[in-house]
Write a protein that holds these residues in place. Structure first.
Motif, PDB file in Angstrom:
ATOM      1  N   THR A   1       0.981  -1.074   0.054  1.00 34.99           N
ATOM      2  CA  THR A   1       0.027  -0.008  -0.096  1.00 34.99           C
ATOM      3  C   THR A   1       0.929   1.323  -0.026  1.00 34.99           C
ATOM      4  O   THR A   1       1.778   1.390   0.913  1.00 34.99           O
ATOM      5  CB  THR A   1      -0.693   0.122   1.108  1.00 34.99           C
ATOM      6  N   PRO A   2       0.766   2.195  -1.049  1.00 38.20           N
ATOM      7  CA  PRO A   2       1.489   3.373  -1.111  1.00 38.20           C
ATOM      8  C   PRO A   2       1.016   4.127   0.256  1.00 38.20           C
ATOM      9  O   PRO A   2       0.134   4.211   0.634  1.00 38.20           O
ATOM     10  CB  PRO A   2       1.021   4.046  -2.345  1.00 38.20           C
ATOM     11  N   ARG A   3       1.942   5.280   0.448  1.00 37.83           N
ATOM     12  CA  ARG A   3       1.579   5.887   1.660  1.00 37.83           C
ATOM     13  C   ARG A   3       0.466   6.738   1.650  1.00 37.83           C
ATOM     14  O   ARG A   3      -0.368   6.784   2.534  1.00 37.83           O
ATOM     15  CB  ARG A   3       2.763   6.883   2.001  1.00 37.83           C
ATOM     16  N   ASP A   4       0.154   7.469   0.367  1.00 39.71           N
ATOM     17  CA  ASP A   4      -1.067   8.320   0.158  1.00 39.71           C
ATOM     18  C   ASP A   4      -1.879   7.600  -1.030  1.00 39.71           C
ATOM     19  O   ASP A   4      -1.961   8.514  -2.079  1.00 39.71           O
ATOM     20  CB  ASP A   4      -0.826   9.642   0.020  1.00 39.71           C
ATOM     21  N   PRO A   5      -2.466   6.498  -1.070  1.00 41.94           N
ATOM     22  CA  PRO A   5      -2.856   5.790  -2.230  1.00 41.94           C
ATOM     23  C   PRO A   5      -4.002   6.629  -2.793  1.00 41.94           C
ATOM     24  O   PRO A   5      -4.660   7.265  -1.979  1.00 41.94           O
ATOM     25  CB  PRO A   5      -3.298   4.365  -1.773  1.00 41.94           C
ATOM     26  N   VAL A   6      -4.422   6.403  -3.986  1.00 39.08           N
ATOM     27  CA  VAL A   6      -5.616   7.043  -4.555  1.00 39.08           C
ATOM     28  C   VAL A   6      -6.728   6.129  -3.985  1.00 39.08           C
ATOM     29  O   VAL A   6      -6.566   5.287  -3.720  1.00 39.08           O
ATOM     30  CB  VAL A   6      -5.547   7.116  -6.247  1.00 39.08           C
ATOM     31  N   SER A   7      -7.779   6.654  -4.400  1.00 36.65           N
ATOM     32  CA  SER A   7      -9.033   5.934  -4.011  1.00 36.65           C
ATOM     33  C   SER A   7      -9.637   5.021  -4.898  1.00 36.65           C
ATOM     34  O   SER A   7     -10.738   4.457  -4.724  1.00 36.65           O
ATOM     35  CB  SER A   7     -10.310   6.870  -3.361  1.00 36.65           C
ATOM     36  N   ASN A   8      -8.980   4.560  -5.945  1.00 38.43           N
ATOM     37  CA  ASN A   8      -9.241   3.580  -6.818  1.00 38.43           C
ATOM     38  C   ASN A   8      -9.418   2.268  -6.492  1.00 38.43           C
ATOM     39  O   ASN A   8      -8.573   1.860  -5.387  1.00 38.43           O
ATOM     40  CB  ASN A   8      -8.499   3.745  -8.152  1.00 38.43           C
ATOM     41  N   PRO A   9     -10.190   1.491  -6.912  1.00 37.11           N
ATOM     42  CA  PRO A   9     -10.037  -0.151  -6.625  1.00 37.11           C
ATOM     43  C   PRO A   9      -8.597  -0.667  -6.364  1.00 37.11           C
ATOM     44  O   PRO A   9      -7.617  -0.418  -7.379  1.00 37.11           O
ATOM     45  CB  PRO A   9     -10.893  -0.928  -7.476  1.00 37.11           C
ATOM     46  N   PRO A  10      -8.362  -1.537  -5.473  1.00 40.13           N
ATOM     47  CA  PRO A  10      -6.783  -2.206  -5.429  1.00 40.13           C
ATOM     48  C   PRO A  10      -6.921  -3.491  -6.211  1.00 40.13           C
ATOM     49  O   PRO A  10      -8.197  -3.718  -7.080  1.00 40.13           O
ATOM     50  CB  PRO A  10      -6.939  -2.807  -3.878  1.00 40.13           C
ATOM     51  N   LEU A  11      -5.633  -3.850  -6.680  1.00 36.17           N
ATOM     52  CA  LEU A  11      -5.445  -5.020  -7.888  1.00 36.17           C
ATOM     53  C   LEU A  11      -5.334  -6.114  -6.789  1.00 36.17           C
ATOM     54  O   LEU A  11      -4.594  -6.110  -6.041  1.00 36.17           O
ATOM     55  CB  LEU A  11      -4.255  -4.587  -8.401  1.00 36.17           C
ATOM     56  N   ILE A  12      -6.165  -7.333  -7.093  1.00 36.22           N
ATOM     57  CA  ILE A  12      -5.941  -8.604  -6.611  1.00 36.22           C
ATOM     58  C   ILE A  12      -5.052  -9.581  -7.492  1.00 36.22           C
ATOM     59  O   ILE A  12      -5.520  -9.630  -8.608  1.00 36.22           O
ATOM     60  CB  ILE A  12      -7.061  -9.120  -6.405  1.00 36.22           C
ATOM     61  N   LEU A  13      -3.975 -10.132  -7.152  1.00 35.36           N
ATOM     62  CA  LEU A  13      -3.314 -10.900  -8.090  1.00 35.36           C
ATOM     63  C   LEU A  13      -3.481 -12.314  -7.652  1.00 35.36           C
ATOM     64  O   LEU A  13      -3.368 -12.721  -6.791  1.00 35.36           O
ATOM     65  CB  LEU A  13      -1.602 -10.549  -7.882  1.00 35.36           C
ATOM     66  N   PHE A  14      -3.733 -13.023  -8.800  1.00 37.32           N
ATOM     67  CA  PHE A  14      -4.129 -14.368  -8.852  1.00 37.32           C
ATOM     68  C   PHE A  14      -2.790 -15.349  -9.644  1.00 37.32           C
ATOM     69  O   PHE A  14      -2.563 -14.746 -10.535  1.00 37.32           O
ATOM     70  CB  PHE A  14      -5.124 -14.832  -9.726  1.00 37.32           C
ATOM     71  N   HIS A  15      -2.012 -16.061  -8.759  1.00 40.54           N
ATOM     72  CA  HIS A  15      -0.794 -16.533  -9.217  1.00 40.54           C
ATOM     73  C   HIS A  15      -1.141 -17.784 -10.041  1.00 40.54           C
ATOM     74  O   HIS A  15      -2.104 -18.413  -9.988  1.00 40.54           O
ATOM     75  CB  HIS A  15       0.113 -17.139  -8.007  1.00 40.54           C
ATOM     76  N   ASP A  16       0.086 -18.188 -10.693  1.00 39.79           N
ATOM     77  CA  ASP A  16       0.122 -19.333 -11.683  1.00 39.79           C
ATOM     78  C   ASP A  16       0.077 -20.607 -11.049  1.00 39.79           C
ATOM     79  O   ASP A  16       0.121 -20.933  -9.764  1.00 39.79           O
ATOM     80  CB  ASP A  16       1.569 -19.110 -12.514  1.00 39.79           C
ATOM     81  N   SER A  17       0.076 -21.849 -11.906  1.00 32.25           N
ATOM     82  CA  SER A  17      -0.014 -23.156 -11.367  1.00 32.25           C
ATOM     83  C   SER A  17       1.054 -23.615 -10.346  1.00 32.25           C
ATOM     84  O   SER A  17       0.818 -24.443  -9.446  1.00 32.25           O
ATOM     85  CB  SER A  17       0.127 -24.145 -12.306  1.00 32.25           C
ATOM     86  N   LEU A  18       2.144 -22.847 -10.414  1.00 35.11           N
ATOM     87  CA  LEU A  18       3.481 -23.395  -9.494  1.00 35.11           C
ATOM     88  C   LEU A  18       3.754 -22.119  -8.672  1.00 35.11           C
ATOM     89  O   LEU A  18       4.736 -22.225  -7.944  1.00 35.11           O
ATOM     90  CB  LEU A  18       4.637 -23.782 -10.201  1.00 35.11           C
ATOM     91  N   GLY A  19       2.983 -21.132  -8.633  1.00 35.34           N
ATOM     92  CA  GLY A  19       3.347 -19.756  -8.130  1.00 35.34           C
ATOM     93  C   GLY A  19       2.937 -19.720  -6.772  1.00 35.34           C
ATOM     94  O   GLY A  19       2.145 -20.695  -5.840  1.00 35.34           O
ATOM     95  N   CYS A  20       3.200 -18.597  -6.098  1.00 36.18           N
ATOM     96  CA  CYS A  20       2.681 -18.128  -4.921  1.00 36.18           C
ATOM     97  C   CYS A  20       3.021 -16.464  -4.605  1.00 36.18           C
ATOM     98  O   CYS A  20       3.537 -16.083  -5.438  1.00 36.18           O
ATOM     99  CB  CYS A  20       3.460 -19.073  -3.444  1.00 36.18           C
ATOM    100  N   VAL A  21       2.609 -15.906  -3.451  1.00 39.10           N
ATOM    101  CA  VAL A  21       2.921 -14.713  -3.287  1.00 39.10           C
ATOM    102  C   VAL A  21       4.673 -14.246  -3.496  1.00 39.10           C
ATOM    103  O   VAL A  21       4.874 -13.380  -4.345  1.00 39.10           O
ATOM    104  CB  VAL A  21       2.463 -14.265  -1.806  1.00 39.10           C
ATOM    105  N   ALA A  22       5.176 -14.997  -2.670  1.00 36.55           N
ATOM    106  CA  ALA A  22       6.742 -14.837  -2.933  1.00 36.55           C
ATOM    107  C   ALA A  22       7.316 -14.923  -4.529  1.00 36.55           C
ATOM    108  O   ALA A  22       8.191 -13.890  -4.828  1.00 36.55           O
ATOM    109  CB  ALA A  22       7.623 -15.804  -2.026  1.00 36.55           C
ATOM    110  N   LEU A  23       6.726 -15.642  -5.084  1.00 37.26           N
ATOM    111  CA  LEU A  23       7.310 -15.677  -6.682  1.00 37.26           C
ATOM    112  C   LEU A  23       6.679 -14.616  -7.555  1.00 37.26           C
ATOM    113  O   LEU A  23       7.101 -14.536  -8.725  1.00 37.26           O
ATOM    114  CB  LEU A  23       6.922 -17.152  -7.196  1.00 37.26           C
ATOM    115  N   TRP A  24       5.823 -13.615  -6.913  1.00 34.57           N
ATOM    116  CA  TRP A  24       5.531 -12.399  -7.731  1.00 34.57           C
ATOM    117  C   TRP A  24       6.874 -11.660  -7.789  1.00 34.57           C
ATOM    118  O   TRP A  24       7.010 -10.561  -8.523  1.00 34.57           O
ATOM    119  CB  TRP A  24       4.431 -11.452  -7.235  1.00 34.57           C
ATOM    120  N   ARG A  25       7.739 -11.577  -6.856  1.00 32.53           N
ATOM    121  CA  ARG A  25       9.033 -11.213  -6.712  1.00 32.53           C
ATOM    122  C   ARG A  25       8.551  -9.444  -6.662  1.00 32.53           C
ATOM    123  O   ARG A  25       7.890  -9.267  -5.711  1.00 32.53           O
ATOM    124  CB  ARG A  25      10.085 -11.227  -7.757  1.00 32.53           C
ATOM    125  N   GLN A  26       9.289  -8.675  -7.470  1.00 32.98           N
ATOM    126  CA  GLN A  26       9.406  -7.128  -7.106  1.00 32.98           C
ATOM    127  C   GLN A  26       8.092  -6.860  -7.650  1.00 32.98           C
ATOM    128  O   GLN A  26       7.690  -5.618  -7.428  1.00 32.98           O
ATOM    129  CB  GLN A  26      10.470  -6.723  -7.538  1.00 32.98           C
TER     130      GLN A  26
END
Length: 270
Positions: free
Chosen positions: A24-49
């Protein structure tokens, strides 16, 4: 660079706890957040940067979670159902939204996660304001199955399984077979995203690498259809968020700030 705060969550589900993380940015705009869905071998950590770069560039919150059985989420031992992609959007996404108090969102997914993002848009047309799919499969293609068979041979090497276990722990073997066994099963051969695409009404961007080893450009063209925008990234393979994260963020940022993100349209820059 925009200051980004990170927060972790644990979400209860009927099958076990799900791990989630937000940027979350310090002062985010009020737009909807993005939700990320990972791939078949993925996870949160594998989104990397990628999530942090995306949150900073868009100045809005980005959320990712480990599906049940993956990453830091609890284990599972069952066999994935033929409709597991739709089930993920229908059963688990509402739990995430409830726990994080999300009234609306943009769904963004990579590979099989792209299909989940599309189903999220189809199932939740009021809450989902846009869909972004990255290297998603729209149907079962010979090229996809060939890529999976090649990967199956590569994972016979202990070092490759060890790398997978780094992110999934003792769940790694289940993760691998949940991918390979599901996609190579004969009964999965006629699976496709057509029903979700027909129901989808929100703006939609599909991104695909020119050299994606798990799917030809027939996939993004089918996903974009008559009301989405298709972007083919030249010289890129199946994992744009790892191969060219800055370019991927630029493409997403540009699209979200354009009129296309406000209303569906036909477009293809190839």
């Amino acid at each position: 660079m925009t200051e980004i705060s990170e927060k972790e969550y644990w979400i209860e589900s009927p099958g076990g706890r799900l791990f989630a993380k937000s940027w979350t940015p310090r002062d985010p705009v009020s737009n909807p957040p993005l939700i990320l869905f990972h791939d078949s071998l993925g996870c949160v950590a594998l989104w990397r940067q990628f999530p942090q770069l995306l949150a900073a560039a868009l100045n809005r919150q980005v959320i990712a979670y480990d599906r049940l059985g993956f990453g830091r989420s609890d284990r599972r031992t069952d066999i994935l159902s033929r409709d597991f992609i739709a089930v993920e959007a229908e059963q688990y996404l509402p739990l995430l939204c409830e726990n994080l108090s999300l009234q609306e969102f943009i769904a963004c997914g990579h590979s099989v996660g792209g299909g989940m993002a599309i189903w999220a848009g189809a199932r939740f047309p009021v809450q989902c304001k846009a869909v972004i799919s990255i290297a998603a499969q729209a149907f079962v293609e010979d090229r996809t199955l060939t890529g999976i068979r090649v990967a199956e041979k590569e994972f016979e090497l202990p070092e490759n399984m060890n790398r997978l276990a780094k992110y999934h722990g003792d769940k790694a073997k289940w993760v691998l077979h949940a991918w390979i066994d599901t996609w190579l099963a004969p009964e999965f051969g006629d699976w496709n995203l057509d029903a979700a695409l027909q129901a989808l009404r929100c703006p939609q961007l599909t991104i695909h690498g020119e050299y994606d080893e798990f799917g030809s450009v027939a996939h993004p063209r089918r996903i974009a259809g008559t009301h989405g925008e298709c972007r083919i990234l030249q010289g890129v393979g199946h994992t744009p968020h790892k191969e060219c994260p800055e370019l991927l963020v630029e493409v997403i940022e540009s699209w979200l700030s354009s009129p296309a993100a406000a209303s569906p349209k036909v477009a293809d820059d190839r």
